[in-house]
Design an enzyme around this catalytic site. Structure first.
Site, PDB file in Angstrom:
ATOM      1  N   GLY A  73       0.832  -1.209   0.000  1.00 17.55           N
ATOM      2  CA  GLY A  73       0.000   0.000   0.000  1.00 17.55           C
ATOM      3  C   GLY A  73       0.857   1.246   0.000  1.00 17.55           C
ATOM      4  O   GLY A  73       0.596   2.198   0.733  1.00 17.55           O
TER       5      GLY A  73
ATOM      6  N   ARG B 230      -1.461  -1.546  -6.184  1.00 17.82           N
ATOM      7  CA  ARG B 230      -2.056  -1.898  -7.481  1.00 17.82           C
ATOM      8  C   ARG B 230      -1.838  -0.809  -8.523  1.00 17.82           C
ATOM      9  O   ARG B 230      -1.735  -1.100  -9.702  1.00 17.82           O
ATOM     10  CB  ARG B 230      -3.575  -2.124  -7.314  1.00 17.82           C
ATOM     11  CG  ARG B 230      -3.927  -3.381  -6.546  1.00 17.82           C
ATOM     12  CD  ARG B 230      -5.380  -3.377  -6.138  1.00 17.82           C
ATOM     13  NE  ARG B 230      -5.674  -2.220  -5.288  1.00 17.82           N
ATOM     14  CZ  ARG B 230      -6.847  -1.933  -4.771  1.00 17.82           C
ATOM     15  NH1 ARG B 230      -7.880  -2.715  -5.037  1.00 17.82           N
ATOM     16  NH2 ARG B 230      -7.014  -0.873  -4.002  1.00 17.82           N
ATOM     17  N   ARG B 231      -1.776   0.451  -8.103  1.00 15.73           N
ATOM     18  CA  ARG B 231      -1.709   1.540  -9.094  1.00 15.73           C
ATOM     19  C   ARG B 231      -0.268   1.752  -9.547  1.00 15.73           C
ATOM     20  O   ARG B 231       0.505   2.487  -8.936  1.00 15.73           O
ATOM     21  CB  ARG B 231      -2.309   2.815  -8.498  1.00 15.73           C
ATOM     22  CG  ARG B 231      -3.826   2.759  -8.450  1.00 15.73           C
ATOM     23  CD  ARG B 231      -4.421   3.873  -7.661  1.00 15.73           C
ATOM     24  NE  ARG B 231      -4.227   3.723  -6.233  1.00 15.73           N
ATOM     25  CZ  ARG B 231      -4.678   4.588  -5.314  1.00 15.73           C
ATOM     26  NH1 ARG B 231      -5.346   5.645  -5.700  1.00 15.73           N
ATOM     27  NH2 ARG B 231      -4.450   4.365  -4.035  1.00 15.73           N
TER      28      ARG B 231
ATOM     29  N   TYR C 282     -15.170  -4.081   8.831  1.00 12.15           N
ATOM     30  CA  TYR C 282     -13.873  -3.390   8.848  1.00 12.15           C
ATOM     31  C   TYR C 282     -13.200  -3.554  10.219  1.00 12.15           C
ATOM     32  O   TYR C 282     -12.046  -3.970  10.323  1.00 12.15           O
ATOM     33  CB  TYR C 282     -14.034  -1.898   8.516  1.00 12.15           C
ATOM     34  CG  TYR C 282     -12.709  -1.169   8.608  1.00 12.15           C
ATOM     35  CD1 TYR C 282     -11.696  -1.410   7.685  1.00 12.15           C
ATOM     36  CD2 TYR C 282     -12.455  -0.264   9.652  1.00 12.15           C
ATOM     37  CE1 TYR C 282     -10.461  -0.772   7.799  1.00 12.15           C
ATOM     38  CE2 TYR C 282     -11.228   0.377   9.761  1.00 12.15           C
ATOM     39  CZ  TYR C 282     -10.243   0.115   8.827  1.00 12.15           C
ATOM     40  OH  TYR C 282      -9.007   0.731   8.943  1.00 12.15           O
TER      41      TYR C 282
ATOM     42  N   LYS D 206      -9.679  -5.664  11.541  1.00 13.91           N
ATOM     43  CA  LYS D 206      -8.567  -5.063  12.286  1.00 13.91           C
ATOM     44  C   LYS D 206      -8.386  -5.756  13.642  1.00 13.91           C
ATOM     45  O   LYS D 206      -7.280  -5.776  14.186  1.00 13.91           O
ATOM     46  CB  LYS D 206      -8.798  -3.559  12.448  1.00 13.91           C
ATOM     47  CG  LYS D 206      -8.731  -2.805  11.111  1.00 13.91           C
ATOM     48  CD  LYS D 206      -7.422  -3.020  10.379  1.00 13.91           C
ATOM     49  CE  LYS D 206      -7.265  -2.149   9.151  1.00 13.91           C
ATOM     50  NZ  LYS D 206      -5.980  -2.324   8.453  1.00 13.91           N
TER      51      LYS D 206
HETATM   52  P1  NDP Z   1      -5.117   5.044   1.628  1.00 14.85           P
HETATM   53  O1  NDP Z   1      -6.393   4.713   0.932  1.00 14.85           O
HETATM   54  O2  NDP Z   1      -4.546   6.389   1.447  1.00 14.85           O
HETATM   55  O3  NDP Z   1      -4.008   3.950   1.268  1.00 14.85           O
HETATM   56  C1  NDP Z   1      -4.324   2.586   1.175  1.00 14.85           C
HETATM   57  C2  NDP Z   1      -3.218   1.860   0.441  1.00 14.85           C
HETATM   58  O4  NDP Z   1      -3.540   0.458   0.406  1.00 14.85           O
HETATM   59  C3  NDP Z   1      -3.064   2.314  -0.992  1.00 14.85           C
HETATM   60  O5  NDP Z   1      -1.691   2.449  -1.284  1.00 14.85           O
HETATM   61  C4  NDP Z   1      -3.674   1.192  -1.795  1.00 14.85           C
HETATM   62  O6  NDP Z   1      -2.976   1.052  -3.027  1.00 14.85           O
HETATM   63  C5  NDP Z   1      -3.362  -0.004  -0.912  1.00 14.85           C
HETATM   64  N1  NDP Z   1      -4.248  -1.142  -1.193  1.00 14.85           N
HETATM   65  C6  NDP Z   1      -5.563  -1.237  -0.954  1.00 14.85           C
HETATM   66  N2  NDP Z   1      -6.025  -2.408  -1.392  1.00 14.85           N
HETATM   67  C7  NDP Z   1      -4.966  -3.066  -1.929  1.00 14.85           C
HETATM   68  C8  NDP Z   1      -4.805  -4.326  -2.563  1.00 14.85           C
HETATM   69  N3  NDP Z   1      -5.843  -5.160  -2.726  1.00 14.85           N
HETATM   70  N4  NDP Z   1      -3.570  -4.680  -2.983  1.00 14.85           N
HETATM   71  C9  NDP Z   1      -2.521  -3.851  -2.820  1.00 14.85           C
HETATM   72  N5  NDP Z   1      -2.614  -2.661  -2.238  1.00 14.85           N
HETATM   73  C10 NDP Z   1      -3.830  -2.267  -1.803  1.00 14.85           C
HETATM   74  O7  NDP Z   1      -5.419   4.787   3.175  1.00 14.85           O
HETATM   75  P2  NDP Z   1      -4.469   4.777   4.475  1.00 14.85           P
HETATM   76  O8  NDP Z   1      -3.088   5.157   4.174  1.00 14.85           O
HETATM   77  O9  NDP Z   1      -5.189   5.519   5.520  1.00 14.85           O
HETATM   78  O10 NDP Z   1      -4.563   3.227   4.845  1.00 14.85           O
HETATM   79  C11 NDP Z   1      -3.439   2.424   5.127  1.00 14.85           C
HETATM   80  C12 NDP Z   1      -3.821   1.436   6.201  1.00 14.85           C
HETATM   81  O11 NDP Z   1      -4.127   2.144   7.402  1.00 14.85           O
HETATM   82  C13 NDP Z   1      -5.043   0.584   5.903  1.00 14.85           C
HETATM   83  O12 NDP Z   1      -4.795  -0.735   6.319  1.00 14.85           O
HETATM   84  C14 NDP Z   1      -6.141   1.208   6.761  1.00 14.85           C
HETATM   85  O13 NDP Z   1      -7.134   0.291   7.120  1.00 14.85           O
HETATM   86  C15 NDP Z   1      -5.317   1.658   7.957  1.00 14.85           C
HETATM   87  N6  NDP Z   1      -5.882   2.700   8.795  1.00 14.85           N
HETATM   88  C16 NDP Z   1      -6.243   3.919   8.290  1.00 14.85           C
HETATM   89  C17 NDP Z   1      -6.744   4.906   9.134  1.00 14.85           C
HETATM   90  C18 NDP Z   1      -7.215   6.227   8.629  1.00 14.85           C
HETATM   91  O14 NDP Z   1      -8.042   6.882   9.302  1.00 14.85           O
HETATM   92  N7  NDP Z   1      -6.706   6.713   7.495  1.00 14.85           N
HETATM   93  C19 NDP Z   1      -6.831   4.694  10.572  1.00 14.85           C
HETATM   94  C20 NDP Z   1      -6.448   3.373  11.003  1.00 14.85           C
HETATM   95  C21 NDP Z   1      -5.964   2.443  10.150  1.00 14.85           C
HETATM   96  P3  NDP Z   1      -3.637   0.735  -4.455  1.00 14.85           P
HETATM   97  O15 NDP Z   1      -5.036   1.273  -4.439  1.00 14.85           O
HETATM   98  O16 NDP Z   1      -2.728   1.429  -5.428  1.00 14.85           O
HETATM   99  O17 NDP Z   1      -3.566  -0.748  -4.559  1.00 14.85           O
HETATM  100  C1  8X3 Z   2      -9.662   3.889  10.396  1.00 13.66           C
HETATM  101  C2  8X3 Z   2     -10.138   4.608  11.615  1.00 13.66           C
HETATM  102  O1  8X3 Z   2     -12.198   5.120  13.016  1.00 13.66           O
HETATM  103  O2  8X3 Z   2     -12.412   5.304  10.599  1.00 13.66           O
HETATM  104  O3  8X3 Z   2      -9.236   2.617  10.711  1.00 13.66           O
HETATM  105  O4  8X3 Z   2     -12.292   3.151  11.659  1.00 13.66           O
HETATM  106  S1  8X3 Z   2     -11.836   4.524  11.714  1.00 13.66           S
END
Ligand code: NDP
Ligand code: 8X3
Length: 252
Positions: free
Chosen positions: A9, A34-35, A151, A155
């Site tokens: 990611g 993926r992108r 979701y 987690k």
């Molecule tokens: P973003 O959407 O900005 O980034 C998510 C990343 O995950 C992207 O780079 C995307 O890349 C990649 N991704 C998603 N699905 C796939 C897949 N099937 N294969 C490969 N890569 C994948 O979100 P965040 O940076 O916030 O999220 C990162 C992590 O943090 C996640 O696990 C999320 O659940 C967790 N998180 C986020 C929070 C928030 O509030 N932002 C809080 C707590 C946890 P691409 O689409 O290019 O594949």
């Molecule tokens: C992302 C934080 O509170 O939107 O994991 O679930 S919340």
């Protein structure tokens, strides 16, 4: 010799910020997402600072994850840090109204994808008796909220999987940390609300969420702790977030 970090990611949010942070300190980068065009752009931006290996793939594809991660080129095949960050939320509806495809997507990515990546990289860490796995969980794995249904459950899996890895790896010099962020401004909400930027913007309106760089800084700190120190889990919220009262349904 410089060290190597594999970030899933890496095309956005926490993963991208982490790539930038580690590149600035000379770490070799293996960037997964993926992108492909975004991986290419990141490579262009960071190439002057360090060596970058791009692996465009979907972590849900078990065959591809195993094939690619188990045949890393010589300069990249000793992964010091694995950041299992790829993940997503899809939708915020109550369970009876949810789309099963969204549930499958979250389970396949956040649970199964994370286990494929871990299983592919672990044997190398074990044979070198060295490594750090950073899993990105969430406060949603600790605290229920309406619409968090699958979701949050994915987690919670990440939390217990991280602890069980520690149990299996006891006696080895391999560390495992589950970071559990609260609200953070990335593309997370745009993905959750399926491209609805207006709805996503409301999540962050008039508050100060975590920034992707905050999580990258925590991962950097973890990677630089003494090897005998393991942070098991680390829940982090912005100062502007805390718990609400338990909900009580009342008869009218
Ligand atoms: P973003 O959407 O900005 O980034 C998510 C990343 O995950 C992207 O780079 C995307 O890349 C990649 N991704 C998603 N699905 C796939 C897949 N099937 N294969 C490969 N890569 C994948 O979100 P965040 O940076 O916030 O999220 C990162 C992590 O943090 C996640 O696990 C999320 O659940 C967790 N998180 C986020 C929070 C928030 O509030 N932002 C809080 C707590 C946890 P691409 O689409 O290019 O594949
Ligand atoms: C992302 C934080 O509170 O939107 O994991 O679930 S919340």
């Amino acid at each position: 010799m410089s060290r190597t970090i594999l970030i899933t990611g890496a095309t956005s949010g926490f993963g991208k910020a982490c790539a930038i942070r580690f590149a600035g300190n000379g770490w070799r980068l293996i960037l997964v997402g993926r992108r492909k065009e975004r991986l290419d752009q990141l490579d262009t931006d960071l190439a002057s600072q360090t060596a970058v290996l791009k692996i465009p793939l979907d972590v849900r594809n078990r065959t591809e994850v195993l094939e690619k991660f188990q045949s890393l080129p010589p300069d990249f095949n000793e992964v010091d840090v694995l950041v299992n960050n790829a993940g997503l939320a899809r939708g915020l509806l109550p369970a009876p109204e949810c789309d099963l495809d969204d549930w499958d997507n979250m389970i396949d990515t956040n649970v199964k994808g994370l286990t494929y990546c871990t299983r592919a990289i672990l044997p190398g860490m074990v044979s070198r008796n060295s490594g750090l796995i950073v899993n990105i969980g969430s406060v949603a794995g600790n605290w229920p909220y309406p619409g968090g249904n699958v979701y949050g459950a994915t987690k919670a899996f990440v939390q217990q999987f991280s602890r069980n890895l520690r149990a299996d790896l006891l006696g080895k010099n391999i560390r495992v940390t589950n970071i559990e962020p609260g609200i953070a401004k990335t593309e997370f909400s745009v993905v959750r609300f399926k491209g609805d930027w207006a709805q996503a913007d409301k999540v962050y309106k008039n508050t100060e969420p975590l920034r992707a760089e905050d999580i990258a800084g925590i991962i950097w700190w973890l990677a630089n702790l003494p090897e005998h120190v393991n942070i098991n889990q680390l829940e982090v919220m912005p100062t502007m977030q805390a718990w609400g009262p338990l909900a009580i349904a009342r008869k009218s």
